[in-house]
Design an enzyme around this catalytic site. Structure first.
Site, short mmCIF file in Angstrom:
data_model
loop_
_atom_site.label_atom_id
_atom_site.label_comp_id
_atom_site.label_asym_id
_atom_site.label_seq_id
_atom_site.Cartn_x
_atom_site.Cartn_y
_atom_site.Cartn_z
CE LYS A 65 42.83 32.95 33.69
NZ LYS A 65 43.73 34.12 33.87
CB SER A 72 43.06 35.34 37.59
OG SER A 72 43.64 35.48 36.30
CB SER A 116 46.75 36.26 36.06
OG SER A 116 45.95 37.07 36.88
#
Lengths: 102, 487
Positions: free
Chosen positions: B80, B155, B179
């Site tokens: 990420k 997210s 997330s």
């Protein structure tokens, strides 16, 4: 509306966010809706409840005060928006002279 | 089954048996990630083919020489874009950090490299990890591999889509209010939020420091256990990382928990829960009963308030953390000339997207003079009650289970104009972060239209080992984890 437009303008200034007037108005509507939702917390009696800032017990962590190598100057400055020699170039703090740039 | 559909554990076995080289694996994923990227848009920065192949060749050479290899040797792992990667651009999917190249690796990234993993691109996310659909990326929207008109969640949507869409076998995400678990559920894969302090946050660009944790995405529970073994453990550079030994999760993951007691909180099955999601979760609970577990009705009376607490605590911490982005040392600096304050305000106004600005203003407001007690302090008191609910509940059961999300994946654009509606998709996941306990989501079915459904498992602090074993019990009896979408 739980927030006035002036409230939003003032907080944006505190947060150092330059925002067009139209965005401030949209923010006022959206933040008011969120604050109305948050207001449900007032249904709860929390008298005598200790606030919890951290989920696990946290303690100070100490280490011996021994110098270790830090980030080399070039690595520390590699992302600087403006570099002047071995320093970060920044706008003047006390007047409105043009920012230093290279 | 082609190489790209295999689990990391299978890829490791193929290498050990000499049936596939690290280079063949790398090439298969490079081809698949490139071919699928126009549809999924999982990546902020595509994997660097030369760097990936060089690393794969080095792993193959080390293997040929009989040198010791790490737990993840030759396995590509997507990261990420909120985790710093030395020399590789790290943007947080924000214009603020468009050109930021970290001078060091995050601890979790460093651990992956030490274990022989191949860093495989940086994945798209909601800007600064603020969002639940990945639509808040300042660059592009990632799509759900099961239905590309829908969001992957967020997210960590890019990391979830990359694994679900077989662009990488494993990925790293971060979870502040759901997330990791929410996108794992929406994409039909396994995602784990470890106990607060289990994984170092060093090199993780901070959103809300008392809630953030780094964790894995994987196709199945065994791979999740493998990733946890690699990234968990003490790091002196994060003073909140806990000095507790890391169990060998993969060694025990297949051991069922005898006499398992599952707490089923009534608050997780209330209004707003989609009927198909509820049916799948209830069926999963029945499956556990068949496996010998006992279901216990429990109550987490303050969990309906957790989301309101979260939307005070997280923005408050974010407004403080994001004060560092001032256009002086790194990040975007406005081209408009002006004094210092004007330069700060313009740089931040230009560099941050709407959701980030919304949360900074909300956080600044709830911490401001005259409002701090009414909002922030009140939230911290309710946070104590949310945590106490879990402490009380875990006295009567081993784990708590329920749906990960109230609905399956929603359409892109459906909730983008209504921040509050979007926040509600995290209603079942936030309490875990507030209490600091571990949680994971595993696939437990599909809607009639073929969208994945997630089962959430929550445990006591540092009980990841038990949580993984419990998750594996269900997985071993079902085959949802073997399904792959047609991309």
């Amino acid at each position: 509306m739980s927030l006035s437009l002036d409230d939003v303008r003032k907080v944006a200034k505190l947060a150092r966010l330059d925002m067009p007037e139209a965005d401030l108005a949209r923010m006022q509507v959206q933040l008011s809706a969120i604050l109305d939702y948050i207001d449900q917390l007032n249904q709860l009696d929390t008298d005598g409840v200790e606030p919890l800032a951290h989920p696990l017990p946290v303690r100070n962590v100490f280490r011996p005060d021994e110098p270790t190598p830090s980030l080399p100057v070039d690595a520390a400055l590699q992302n600087a928006p403006s570099r002047v020699g071995d320093y970060f170039g920044v706008p003047a703090v006390f007047d409105t002279d043009e920012p230093v740039s290279h | 089954m082609s190489l790209i559909e295999k689990t990391a554990t299978e890829l490791l076995a193929l290498q050990a048996e000499g049936k596939a080289s690290a280079l063949e694996i790398a090439d298969a994923f490079l081809a698949a990630s490139a071919a699928r990227e126009p549809k999924l848009k999982s990546f902020m920065l595509a994997p660097d083919a030369d760097a990936v192949r060089t690393r794969a060749k080095a792993i193959d050479a080390a293997r040929a020489k009989g040198e010791p290899l790490g737990k993840l040797a030759g396995v590509p792992v997507a990261v990420k874009d909120v985790l710093c990667t030395k020399g590789i651009r790290t943007t947080c999917s924000s214009k603020m950090l468009e050109n930021f190249v970290p001078p060091y690796d995050a601890h979790a990234v460093e651990r992956l490299k030490t274990e022989g993993a191949i860093i495989f691109g940086k994945t798209n996310m909601d800007e600064f990890a603020m969002g639940s659909s990945t639509e808040n990326s300042a660059y592009h929207t990632t799509r759900n591999p099961w239905d590309t008109t829908r969001v992957p969640g967020g997210s960590s949507g890019g990391s979830a889509a990359a694994v679900a869409g077989c662009q990488a076998p494993l990925s790293l995400g971060t979870d502040t209010g759901g997330s990791i678990r929410q996108p794992a559920a929406l994409c039909g894969i396994v995602g784990m939020k470890p106990t607060y302090g289990r994984v170092s946050r060093y090199g993780l660009i901070a959103f809300a420091s008392s809630l953030d944790q780094v964790g894995p995405f994987a196709h199945d529970v065994t791979d999740c256990a493998l990733m946890m073994e690699a990234i968990a453990g003490h790091d002196k550079r994060d003073s909140t990382s806990v000095n507790e030994s890391v169990p060998a999760y993969t060694r025990t993951v297949n051991d069922p928990v005898k006499g398992l007691r599952i707490g089923v909180p009534k608050e997780f099955f209330g209004q707003g829960l989609d009927a198909e999601v509820e049916a799948s979760v209830r069926a999963a609970l029945k499956e556990y009963e068949k496996l010998g577990a006992t279901l216990v009705d429990v109550s987490l009376p303050h969990s309906p308030y957790a989301l309101a607490v979260y939307y005070i605590v997280a923005p408050a911490e974010a407004s403080s953390n994001l004060a560092r982005f001032d256009g002086m040392h790194y990040g975007h600096r406005t081209a408009t000339k002006g004094d210092l304050i004007a330069t700060y305000s313009k740089s931040r106004g230009e560099g941050f997207g709407p959701e980030v600005q919304r949360r900074i203003i909300l956080g600044t407001y709830v911490l401001s003079s005259g409002y701090k007690d009414a909002y922030y302090l009140k939230a911290l008191k309710v946070r104590r009650l949310v945590k106490k609910d879990f402490d009380d509940t875990f006295a009567t059961c081993d784990v708590v289970m329920g749906p990960t999300t109230p609905t399956a994946a929603f359409k892109a654009g459906e909730k983008s104009d209504d921040p509050l509606a979007l926040y509600l998709s995290d209603v079942y996941t936030v309490s875990c972060n507030l209490a600091g306990i571990p949680g994971l989501s595993i696939p437990c079915g599909f809607t009639k239209t073929g969208l994945p459904i997630g089962l959430q498992l929550l445990g006591t602090p540092f009980a990841e080992e038990k949580l993984l074993r419990v998750a594996r019990m269900y997985e071993a009896a079902t085959d949802w984890h073997t399904k792959r979408p047609v991309v």
